[in-house]
Every structure is written in C-alpha cells, then in structure tokens.
Design a protein around this motif. Structure first.
Motif, PDB file in Angstrom:
ATOM      1  N   SER A   1      -6.238   7.714   2.196  1.00 22.32           N
ATOM      2  CA  SER A   1      -7.744   7.564   1.932  1.00 22.32           C
ATOM      3  C   SER A   1      -8.316   6.796   3.036  1.00 22.32           C
ATOM      4  O   SER A   1      -9.480   6.673   3.452  1.00 22.32           O
ATOM      5  CB  SER A   1      -7.873   6.565   0.790  1.00 22.32           C
ATOM      6  OG  SER A   1      -7.393   5.426   0.897  1.00 22.32           O
ATOM      7  N   LYS A   2      -7.482   5.910   4.057  1.00 24.23           N
ATOM      8  CA  LYS A   2      -8.012   5.274   5.268  1.00 24.23           C
ATOM      9  C   LYS A   2      -7.858   6.452   6.448  1.00 24.23           C
ATOM     10  O   LYS A   2      -7.986   5.953   7.379  1.00 24.23           O
ATOM     11  CB  LYS A   2      -7.027   4.221   5.460  1.00 24.23           C
ATOM     12  CG  LYS A   2      -6.849   3.342   4.320  1.00 24.23           C
ATOM     13  CD  LYS A   2      -8.562   2.542   4.282  1.00 24.23           C
ATOM     14  CE  LYS A   2      -8.895   1.582   5.380  1.00 24.23           C
ATOM     15  NZ  LYS A   2     -10.362   0.742   5.051  1.00 24.23           N
TER      16      LYS A   2
ATOM     17  N   ARG B   1       0.751  -1.129   0.024  1.00 25.47           N
ATOM     18  CA  ARG B   1      -0.067  -0.009  -0.001  1.00 25.47           C
ATOM     19  C   ARG B   1       0.832   1.191  -0.070  1.00 25.47           C
ATOM     20  O   ARG B   1       1.989   1.170   0.841  1.00 25.47           O
ATOM     21  CB  ARG B   1      -0.835   0.031   1.449  1.00 25.47           C
ATOM     22  CG  ARG B   1      -1.671  -1.138   1.511  1.00 25.47           C
ATOM     23  CD  ARG B   1      -2.849  -1.806   0.434  1.00 25.47           C
ATOM     24  NE  ARG B   1      -3.795  -2.513   0.986  1.00 25.47           N
ATOM     25  CZ  ARG B   1      -4.887  -2.785   0.350  1.00 25.47           C
ATOM     26  NH1 ARG B   1      -4.977  -2.400  -0.649  1.00 25.47           N
ATOM     27  NH2 ARG B   1      -5.628  -3.953   0.893  1.00 25.47           N
ATOM     28  N   ASP B   2       0.701   2.228  -0.746  1.00 26.61           N
ATOM     29  CA  ASP B   2       1.238   3.441  -0.845  1.00 26.61           C
ATOM     30  C   ASP B   2       0.664   4.674   0.156  1.00 26.61           C
ATOM     31  O   ASP B   2      -0.329   4.531   0.840  1.00 26.61           O
ATOM     32  CB  ASP B   2       1.484   4.033  -2.210  1.00 26.61           C
ATOM     33  CG  ASP B   2      -0.016   4.290  -2.888  1.00 26.61           C
ATOM     34  OD1 ASP B   2      -0.898   4.329  -2.142  1.00 26.61           O
ATOM     35  OD2 ASP B   2       0.235   4.477  -4.173  1.00 26.61           O
TER      36      ASP B   2
ATOM     37  N   THR C   1      -1.050   7.277  -0.908  1.00 27.01           N
ATOM     38  CA  THR C   1      -2.380   7.549  -1.210  1.00 27.01           C
ATOM     39  C   THR C   1      -3.264   6.692  -0.445  1.00 27.01           C
ATOM     40  O   THR C   1      -4.413   7.243  -0.257  1.00 27.01           O
ATOM     41  CB  THR C   1      -2.471   7.554  -2.630  1.00 27.01           C
ATOM     42  OG1 THR C   1      -1.340   8.538  -3.295  1.00 27.01           O
ATOM     43  CG2 THR C   1      -3.802   7.890  -3.216  1.00 27.01           C
ATOM     44  N   TRP C   2      -3.139   5.307  -0.537  1.00 23.71           N
ATOM     45  CA  TRP C   2      -3.912   4.700   0.130  1.00 23.71           C
ATOM     46  C   TRP C   2      -4.183   4.810   1.768  1.00 23.71           C
ATOM     47  O   TRP C   2      -5.199   5.046   2.327  1.00 23.71           O
ATOM     48  CB  TRP C   2      -3.406   3.083   0.090  1.00 23.71           C
ATOM     49  CG  TRP C   2      -4.416   2.077   0.893  1.00 23.71           C
ATOM     50  CD1 TRP C   2      -5.393   1.499   0.346  1.00 23.71           C
ATOM     51  CD2 TRP C   2      -4.127   1.461   2.165  1.00 23.71           C
ATOM     52  NE1 TRP C   2      -5.984   0.794   1.306  1.00 23.71           N
ATOM     53  CE2 TRP C   2      -5.084   0.577   2.337  1.00 23.71           C
ATOM     54  CE3 TRP C   2      -3.112   1.925   2.961  1.00 23.71           C
ATOM     55  CZ2 TRP C   2      -5.246   0.022   3.748  1.00 23.71           C
ATOM     56  CZ3 TRP C   2      -2.998   1.133   4.311  1.00 23.71           C
ATOM     57  CH2 TRP C   2      -4.263   0.151   4.585  1.00 23.71           C
TER      58      TRP C   2
END
Length: 519
Positions: free
Chosen positions: A243-244, A236-237, A239-240
């Motif tokens: 988003s979380k 996961r990067d 950006t992920w």
C-alpha cells in the motif's frame, strides 16, 4: 599512591607456588567470589603503580599483593594479567591486570580515548581470567573509569552459546562494582553495564542462525524485548508495504518463502523532532539470483546487523530514560534465489516513484533501505541515521578498526565522531561526492541502476552511499556502513568470536550527548 621499581627474580619459585595454588583451586572456587584490581605500567617494565583501590587493598593485606606482583615478574603489561590464589584476604582468587600508563587520555592521532579503552581491555581480561577458573561472582574495581570498566567486563564475559549443550556452556559470573564509591561512580558503572548489555543484545540477534531468526521471529523478539520497556512496536506486513508502494523493498523479498516484515519502533520522551534510525534487516543474504560463493556464506546470518543495532540502541536508550524521541524503521526480509526471485536486469519502482534496474541482486541492502529512508521523512525527523552491513568494499577500505560514515551534515558527523572516540568503537568519514552518482543515474531506460558497470570493488561503498542519497532529498542524514565491523577481530580483545553488535555503544553515546544538549 605507591610507585615501585623492581627487578625480575625468583621466577621458578613463583611458578611452582602459582601452580600449586591453581591445582587445588578449580573445585574450591566454583561458589566463590573473585576480585579484579588494576595496576598502571610503562613500556620499560620497570615501573608499576597500583590504582588507589588496589593500593588500599594492598595496605589492608600488609603489602602481600604488591609483594606477589613483584615476585611474579613483568607479567602485568597493558592488557595482560596475573592470577593469585590464597593471599590471605576474603577473596580466594585475585586477578591483577595492566592498565598501561597512568593518565592516558584522548589520542588525536588514533582518534580514541586510550585511557578508557585500556580500562575496557584490562577489565575484560581480568574478568575472563576469573571466569576461566570458575568463580561464581566477580567484584571489579572501577579503575578510575567505572563506565568503561563495566563495558569491558560485561562485553568480555558474554559469548554466544545459545545452541550449545547446557552442560558445556561457559558460566557467566555475577558482576559487581568493588571499592568505595560515590553516586557519580555508581551512575557511570550502571550506564556502562546498560550500554554493554545492549551491545550483547545486538550480538545475540546477529549471531542467531537464520532458521531461528527469520523476519517474523526477529519482529517477535523485538516486540517482547521493547514493549516491556514502554516502546511502541508496530509490525507491518507485506500488504502494508504494498500500500506504501515499497516496490524496491518487496523486490528483495520475492525469492523467499519467508514473508517480509517492516518493523516500526517509537520511543517518545521529549517534545523535539525525532531522530530516526533505519536498520538493514536482511536476516539471510544468499545473494539471490546473483548467488554468493558458498565459502563463508553462513556469515550472512549477520546481514541484519544494522537492524540488530537499531533494536539494541533503543533498548539502551529506554533503560537510560534519555530525554529524546527515537523512531526505528527496520525492513526485514531474506534474499533468496527461487523461481519468483528478482532477476538481474529487472526493473522495480521505489516508494518515491523512481525506477531501478536491478543489475545485481546481491546489492539488495540498498534496495530495502531506499524505501525505508524515503518513508522516514514522513516523520519530519531532525536526523536520519541508517546502519547497514552494506558493502564488502568498506571492509577493504577500512578493515575492522572503524565503520565508514557518509553524511551530508558535518556538525552531526563531528558529534558522532566524538562519541566514537569515547566508546572506543571508531567511525571514519567517507566522501559523498557527485561523481559517485554518475554511473548510477546514467541509464537510458531507467532512473537508477543499483550498481555501476565499473571494475568491481572500486569505490563500491561510496557508490552504494550515492544510491541511498537519491532517497534522502532533504534533511540531515548519516549512513553507517558497518560491514567491516560486523564480525570480531584481534583489534577488540574484549569481544569473543562471533558477531560484534558494533557500533551499538557509539550510537548510544551519540544519542546520549544529543539528549543532554537538548538537540
């Protein structure tokens, strides 16, 4: 069985004999096979008993092994050894190592299986002695506990030398089990090798310099290692994570030029609820704006020891094909000072919506674990275990013999404690009392502080655990503070200097027991 009482004599003659043999041995042994055998001894230095395998060897060699041991004097104390050359057998060199008292078992006061630990230490000693004289292959007897023998030898022969000139690196001999064996002994030996190899994986990851083990490189190495074993690896990067709403995790990464990574690992081999392992993955910890002293800061390359243990544990579980579901969650980042770094007094928001005043940017491990622990609950696990080099305070409290464990589940802790007694890598339960939370939740302007304002070091590991507890509102949970066991000490003679990879074998033993019980 053979029991012999003997006196010390002819030391000078024996010394000359051994020296003469050693002086001609080094070149001759380079492509040869050495043998390691065990003897039981007592503190009074008047008792010696060969293991069954050593006794058979002695009988086949017309008693020459025992004769030489007796001539050399009381040098086979527990954890020590003797090397003999040209005893007329197929082996040009034989190491004999002391196992202590025959029948040693679980010691309640020490909370350790001394018999198994004695075997680990002896196996490591014997194999290292033969490694020093340059043999290319070592045959090691099981010493009555082949799993422990395999662990001690495999751990003892390995050392981190990745960046040393190839010509100057120590050669690691091939290692095999010696003696008559049955299926159970072979299975135990193989399990011990896997557990020790897994710990060596953790040692290598943790000891690699930070410029060669960034979050991205760690994720790549993990993917290469585990994907081949059927483990699902998801990288996961940033950006992920955004988003979380993992603002607590990302706040630590703000000061580094290296992008953060959130690593997710899935080993699926059962129908039951998963066990989730969460590993602290700070690949270098400068302290951020709350900069650490420069003395020994290089050791902070090992601040991802928890992450390394998670990878190593899943590696071993995969090779052992245990009937269990495991999920590994590893937030990876550097903690660096820069113009964009989080400043003391800044407020950040964790995934669960709680606001946190970051009064000390060097208390960063709890910040990245907070979001990972909360995310872990999305998988509805039967147990969450986080492993982290979290506080220097745990080193003050326990030193290096054990890691501190905080848990809201006595049954799970008791199983972990039993596993640690077997592995020789002990744990000790620490309190999770409400009083430790008061200083963290007493701010008028935020939900939490990441440290308290009390005297430094007082209850620091307990306060850190209390902070983590705020992000595990339900379910079974254990927090393992491994800062005190991160590096080697004189307490574990089968580990060379460097990062230890502890408590990998304890975790594997714990999960193996859960898998066997169907938990």
């Amino acid at each position: 069985m053979y029991v012999a009482s003997f006196r010390i004599f002819k030391k000078f003659t024996v010394s000359k004999l051994i020296y003469a043999r050693m002086s001609t041995a080094s070149d001759y042994l380079k492509e040869k096979t050495g043998l390691v055998l065990g003897v039981y001894t007592a503190d009074n230095a008047e008792y010696l008993k060969l293991t069954p395998t050593a006794q058979k060897f002695n009988e086949k060699s017309n008693g020459i092994l025992l004769d030489n041991i007796k001539l050399a004097g009381p040098a086979v104390d527990k954890g020590k050894g003797q090397v003999f050359y040209n005893l007329g057998s197929q082996f040009p060199v034989i190491a004999v190592v002391g196992l202590g008292l025959d029948g040693a078992d679980y010691d309640e006061q020490e909370d350790i299986d001394e018999g198994q630990e004695n075997v680990r230490i002896a196996a490591s000693k014997g194999c290292r002695m033969l490694q020093e004289v340059g043999v290319s292959k070592i045959l090691l007897e099981g010493m009555g506990k082949p799993e422990a023998a395999a662990e001690g030898a495999t751990l003892g022969l390995w050392l981190f030398q990745e960046f040393k000139n190839k010509d100057k690196q120590k050669k690691i001999p091939q290692l095999e089990l010696y003696g008559e064996e049955n299926a159970g002994e072979r299975a135990a030996w193989d399990k011990g090798v896997i557990k020790a190899q897994a710990q060596n994986v953790a040692r290598k990851l943790a000891d690699t310099p930070a410029n060669h083990m960034t979050p991205t490189i760690f994720a790549q190495n993990t993917s290469e290692l585990l994907t081949a074993l059927g483990v699902k690896v998801i990288v996961r990067d940033k950006t992920w994570a955004e988003s979380k709403k993992m603002g607590s995790f990302l706040s630590v990464a703000r000061g580094s030029a290296e992008p953060p990574v959130f690593l997710e690992l899935h080993y699926s081999a059962a129908a039951n609820k998963p066990i989730t392992l969460v590993g602290k993955g700070v690949t270098f910890d400068s302290g951020g704006i709350s900069l650490k002293p420069s003395n020994k800061m290089d050791e902070m390359r090992g601040d991802m020891g928890g992450a390394a243990c998670v990878v190593a544990t899943i590696y071993a579980v995969s090779l052992l094909k245990l009937n269990v579901n495991l999920i590994g969650l590893i937030p990876l980042t550097e903690n660096m000072p820069s113009g964009s770094a989080t400043k003391p007094g800044d407020v950040v928001y964790a995934m669960n919506g709680k606001s946190i005043i970051v009064d000390d940017t060097d208390a960063e491990g709890r910040l990245i674990l907070a979001d990972a622990l909360y995310y872990a609950q999305e998988f509805n696990p039967q147990l969450i275990v986080d492993i982290a080099t979290l506080t220097g305070a745990i080193r003050v409290a326990l030193g290096s013999p054990a890691c501190g464990v905080f848990s809201n589940s006595t049954p799970f802790f008791q199983k972990l404690q039993r596993a640690s007694a077997i592995s020789g890598d002990r744990v000790w339960r620490m309190p999770l009392w409400k009083c430790y939370s008061k200083g963290l939740t007493g701010s008028a302007s935020s939900d939490l502080l990441n440290i308290t304002k009390g005297p430094p070091g007082r209850g620091g590991s307990c306060i850190a655990a209390a902070f983590l507890k705020e992000f595990v509102p339900k379910g079974n949970w254990m927090h393992m503070d491994i800062a005190g066991v991160m590096e080697t000490s004189e307490k574990l003679p089968y580990l060379a200097k460097g990062m230890t990879g502890r408590p990998t074998r304890t975790l594997v033993e714990f999960i193996s027991a859960l898998a066997t019980s169907g938990a």
